[in-house]
Design a protein around this motif. Structure first.
Motif, PDB file in Angstrom:
ATOM      1  N   UNK A   1       0.821  -1.208   0.000  1.00  0.00           N
ATOM      2  CA  UNK A   1       0.000   0.000   0.000  1.00  0.00           C
ATOM      3  C   UNK A   1       0.855   1.258   0.000  1.00  0.00           C
TER       4      UNK A   1
ATOM      5  N   UNK B   1      -1.070  -0.740 -10.177  1.00  0.00           N
ATOM      6  CA  UNK B   1      -2.401  -1.112  -9.697  1.00  0.00           C
ATOM      7  C   UNK B   1      -2.320  -2.213  -8.655  1.00  0.00           C
ATOM      8  N   UNK B   2      -3.453  -2.500  -8.071  1.00  0.00           N
ATOM      9  CA  UNK B   2      -3.462  -3.451  -6.961  1.00  0.00           C
ATOM     10  C   UNK B   2      -4.593  -4.457  -7.109  1.00  0.00           C
TER      11      UNK B   2
ATOM     12  N   UNK C   1      -6.680  -7.042  -4.617  1.00  0.00           N
ATOM     13  CA  UNK C   1      -6.840  -7.110  -3.165  1.00  0.00           C
ATOM     14  C   UNK C   1      -7.077  -8.527  -2.667  1.00  0.00           C
ATOM     15  N   UNK C   2      -6.897  -8.641  -1.356  1.00  0.00           N
ATOM     16  CA  UNK C   2      -6.965  -9.956  -0.732  1.00  0.00           C
ATOM     17  C   UNK C   2      -8.380 -10.550  -0.760  1.00  0.00           C
ATOM     18  N   UNK C   3      -9.340  -9.772  -0.248  1.00  0.00           N
ATOM     19  CA  UNK C   3     -10.682 -10.323  -0.089  1.00  0.00           C
ATOM     20  C   UNK C   3     -11.560  -9.833  -1.237  1.00  0.00           C
TER      21      UNK C   3
ATOM     22  N   UNK D   1     -14.723  -7.986  -0.206  1.00  0.00           N
ATOM     23  CA  UNK D   1     -14.610  -6.643   0.358  1.00  0.00           C
ATOM     24  C   UNK D   1     -14.079  -5.634  -0.654  1.00  0.00           C
ATOM     25  N   UNK D   2     -13.408  -6.123  -1.701  1.00  0.00           N
ATOM     26  CA  UNK D   2     -12.760  -5.178  -2.602  1.00  0.00           C
ATOM     27  C   UNK D   2     -13.683  -4.732  -3.730  1.00  0.00           C
ATOM     28  N   UNK D   3     -14.895  -5.292  -3.800  1.00  0.00           N
ATOM     29  CA  UNK D   3     -15.848  -4.856  -4.823  1.00  0.00           C
ATOM     30  C   UNK D   3     -17.017  -4.172  -4.137  1.00  0.00           C
ATOM     31  N   UNK D   4     -17.377  -3.018  -4.637  1.00  0.00           N
ATOM     32  CA  UNK D   4     -18.496  -2.267  -4.076  1.00  0.00           C
ATOM     33  C   UNK D   4     -19.802  -2.965  -4.443  1.00  0.00           C
TER      34      UNK D   4
ATOM     35  N   UNK E   1     -14.712 -15.975  -9.273  1.00  0.00           N
ATOM     36  CA  UNK E   1     -15.196 -15.014 -10.280  1.00  0.00           C
ATOM     37  C   UNK E   1     -14.991 -13.590  -9.797  1.00  0.00           C
TER      38      UNK E   1
ATOM     39  N   UNK F   1     -11.538 -12.483 -10.187  1.00  0.00           N
ATOM     40  CA  UNK F   1     -11.229 -12.170 -11.582  1.00  0.00           C
ATOM     41  C   UNK F   1     -11.791 -10.797 -11.964  1.00  0.00           C
TER      42      UNK F   1
ATOM     43  N   UNK G   1     -10.495  -5.132 -13.102  1.00  0.00           N
ATOM     44  CA  UNK G   1     -10.506  -3.717 -12.721  1.00  0.00           C
ATOM     45  C   UNK G   1      -9.083  -3.151 -12.719  1.00  0.00           C
TER      46      UNK G   1
END
Lengths: 311, 343
Positions: free
Chosen positions: A58, A94-95, A97-99, A102-105, A159, A162, A167
């Protein structure tokens, strides 16, 4: 990949990041860490929970402000980037994320999630072009066309991850930080995602910083590995060197914790306990090159011990 | 072994296309929310009820001005005062008859006060002969106006203040929260009394009092949610893509706290309506002859034993409107959350 003098894409120089600096609850999340990531390689970063791996990722993306030290990206100091230069840098790095949950709105459709980077950087002239780009990215990560109008909660874990990868790829980055991208997935899906990441790396000539605590998976994907503990980088080397000839006792302990898929061998496996007191004795330690490209954090006395071990 | 393997046929998993397929039809956000809202019968009834009440209150502005509900003929107070509700149909309790305290039989008040045969008041009249139906309509308008203003201020000031405070953090957050604490430590009643002294009471001072303090609860809730949400990975992802703070608030923070915001608003609306009613009841609110639901209830409460309908009708209106807002809020919160769906 390490032969003809490779170009350094990311350089960390004596990076420090302390939370609550100067207070009683000060945490040294990153403590004098230096390493380089070469263009086109996969650099694996391993260590236990709370060792500072994620914080390094980060900090490189400027989501945290480092206390001291420098981060160079493509030769440019990004530590104090502002406004226009910062947004250019964010297109390149870019990054993932782990979860994936949690990383998708959850309130946005997959199309809008993937197109977020396209919108911000104005990479599409009109709606048709935007849709076409999203479509292409979905194809790239092996999702269907009709998935674009769905919400993240309708997808499985693999999924979703992915979607997260799509993103990150939307802005066509050079460098991707994968922050434990597989640790929230079950084993059969892990291979699917890691193989997808490998494929994408060769197709788009990407550079990865692959953060994980699973050494066997890191060995599989990485060219070089760095081992972290308590905010310090203890050992760096090629994947084979670190995996087959570990130097630091912590690395040995980590390696001894990997289960073996053979019941007989597994029953004989002995876990090497790591005595962390050697880190807290207050002695000055520096990264020393024991073998070409294989560094370890050590005092001069320890260096000779490590060198003897190699013989 | 070889013979056994022939007995097994792999089902599925050959066609990865089919594996990725989602059978559920794709719906837009509003279609999906509407579909889920429809599952909640109480919320749908509340929605139609509120829509009807709002439309009614709006249209009544043109049909029935304030003066018409306030005016009365001082010569004929004796004829028209305290008439019970009369529908003109033989419905018990709605026929213009009322049982006076102490009596054993009900009397036809319309006949005993010599009201012209053709005239009837479907909700009765008050103690100086004004139609209660008209007074309740006007009172409803004021209550709804107060509710709408309170909602508007909650959304505009409360949400913006809360998001800013939570997002900035650090000393900005500290200062902003202390301001909230100072404001909320001043009792509402004092603010209204002071405003009443300056502005001379009325709807304006009630609205200003709500504007000054009504958004505090919302601001706190939104700040708390912002503190939670700003650490979420999707916010970090948006940041790392270079999204501006304003866009992050609009696209990521506020939609994800919509549930909290809606619940908070649905709490604010009844509170604001009640606040107005209480203030009117203690003569700090609207000034006579203007009617609000609160002032109607307080004016008639002294006559509760004699003319209960004069209290019950505006009270029932107050309860129904508040209840409808609460039930609709419940339904909306579930409808706007795609993860709450059970199918």
């Amino acid at each position: 990949m390490m032969d003809e003098t490779p170009k350094k894409l990311v350089e960390l120089k004596d990076l420090q990041l302390y939370f609550n600096q100067g207070k009683s609850n000060e945490v040294r999340a990153i403590d004098h860490v230096s390493f380089d990531i070469y263009e086109g390689e996969v650099f694996g970063l391993v260590g236990e929970s709370g060792s500072g791996k994620t914080t390094i990722g980060r900090a490189i993306l400027k989501l945290y402000e480092p206390t001291a030290g420098q981060i160079l990206f493509d030769g440019q100091d990004v530590t104090h980037l502002k406004h226009k230069h910062l947004s250019e840098f964010r297109k390149d790095a870019q990054m993932i994320f782990q979860d994936p949950q949690a990383s998708l709105n959850g309130r946005m459709k997959v199309r809008d999630i993937i197109a977020e980077g396209i919108d911000i950087n104005k990479l599409a002239k009109n709606k048709a072009e935007r849709d076409a780009k999203v479509q292409h990215l979905l194809d790239l990560v092996g999702l269907n066309k009709d998935h674009a109008t769905r919400y993240p909660h309708e997808f499985s874990g693999g999924q979703r991850q992915r979607i997260g990868i799509a993103r990150a790829l939307a802005v066509d980055p050079k460098f991707i930080i994968a922050d434990e991208p597989i640790s929230a997935l079950d084993v059969s899906i892990q291979a699917q995602v890691v193989n997808l990441m490998k494929e994408l790396q060769t197709e788009h000539s990407l550079t990865y910083l692959f953060i994980a605590h699973d050494l066997s998976m890191v060995k599989y994907i990485s060219d070089r590995i760095g081992v972290m503990h308590w905010g310090k980088l203890l050992e760096i080397g090629t994947a084979d060197a670190v995996y087959n000839h570990p130097l630091h006792p912590y690395t040995k302990s980590l390696l001894s914790a990997i289960p073996v898929p053979d019941p007989e061998v597994e029953s004989m496996r002995q876990h090497i306990e790591y005595d962390a007191s050697i880190e807290t004795d207050g002695k000055e330690r520096q990264m020393v090159e024991i073998n070409p490209g294989h560094f370890v954090l050590a005092t001069p006395e320890e260096v000779s011990v490590y060198k003897n071990q190699q013989k | 072994m070889a013979a056994n393997t022939q007995d097994f046929v792999i089902v599925g998993a050959q066609d990865s296309e089919a594996n990725e397929h989602i059978a559920k039809p794709a719906l837009s956000f509003w279609q999906d929310a509407w579909r889920r809202l429809k599952l909640n019968k109480l919320a749908v009834i509340s929605l139609w009820f509120l829509a009807f009440i709002l439309a009614f209150a709006f249209v009544s502005n043109f049909v029935m001005p304030q003066q018409q509900a306030n005016s009365f003929n001082s010569d004929k107070v004796g004829v028209y005062k305290n008439l019970p509700p009369k529908s003109g149909l033989p419905i018990p309790g709605w026929s213009g008859q009322i049982k006076a305290p102490g009596d054993t039989t009900s009397t036809d008040v319309y006949a005993s006060q010599n009201v012209p045969k053709s005239e009837k008041f479907i909700l009765g009249t008050d103690n100086i002969g004004r139609s209660l139906a008209k007074r309740v309509t006007v009172g409803l308008r004021i209550s709804l106006l107060v509710a709408l203003v309170a909602t508007f201020i909650d959304l505009l000031v409360g949400v913006a203040y809360g998001v800013l405070s939570g997002w900035k953090g650090g000393w900005v957050d500290n200062v902003m929260q202390r301001i909230i604490e100072i404001l909320s430590s001043v009792p509402n009643l004092i603010i209204v009394t002071m405003l009443g002294l300056v502005l001379g009471g009325g709807v304006l001072s009630i609205i200003l009092a709500i504007a000054m303090t009504g958004w505090l609860g919302m601001a706190r809730q939104v700040r708390n949610m912002t503190l939670t949400l700003k650490e979420r990975d999707y916010v970090l992802a948006a940041k790392s893509l270079g999204e501006s703070s304003f866009k992050i608030a609009i696209k990521h923070l506020i939609p994800n706290m919509a549930g909290t915001i809606i619940v908070q608003i649905m709490m604010t609306v009844p509170t604001a309506i009640m606040f107005e009613a209480v203030l009117s009841a203690i003569n700090l609110g609207v000034k006579p002859p203007t009617a609000s639901l609160g002032s109607l209830i307080s004016d008639a409460s002294s006559m509760l034993q004699f003319y209960p309908y004069q209290v019950l009708i505006p009270s029932a209106m107050l309860v129904l409107v508040s209840l409808a807002f609460i039930l609709l809020g419940d339904g909306l919160r579930d409808a706007f959350d795609p993860r709450a769906s059970e199918d």
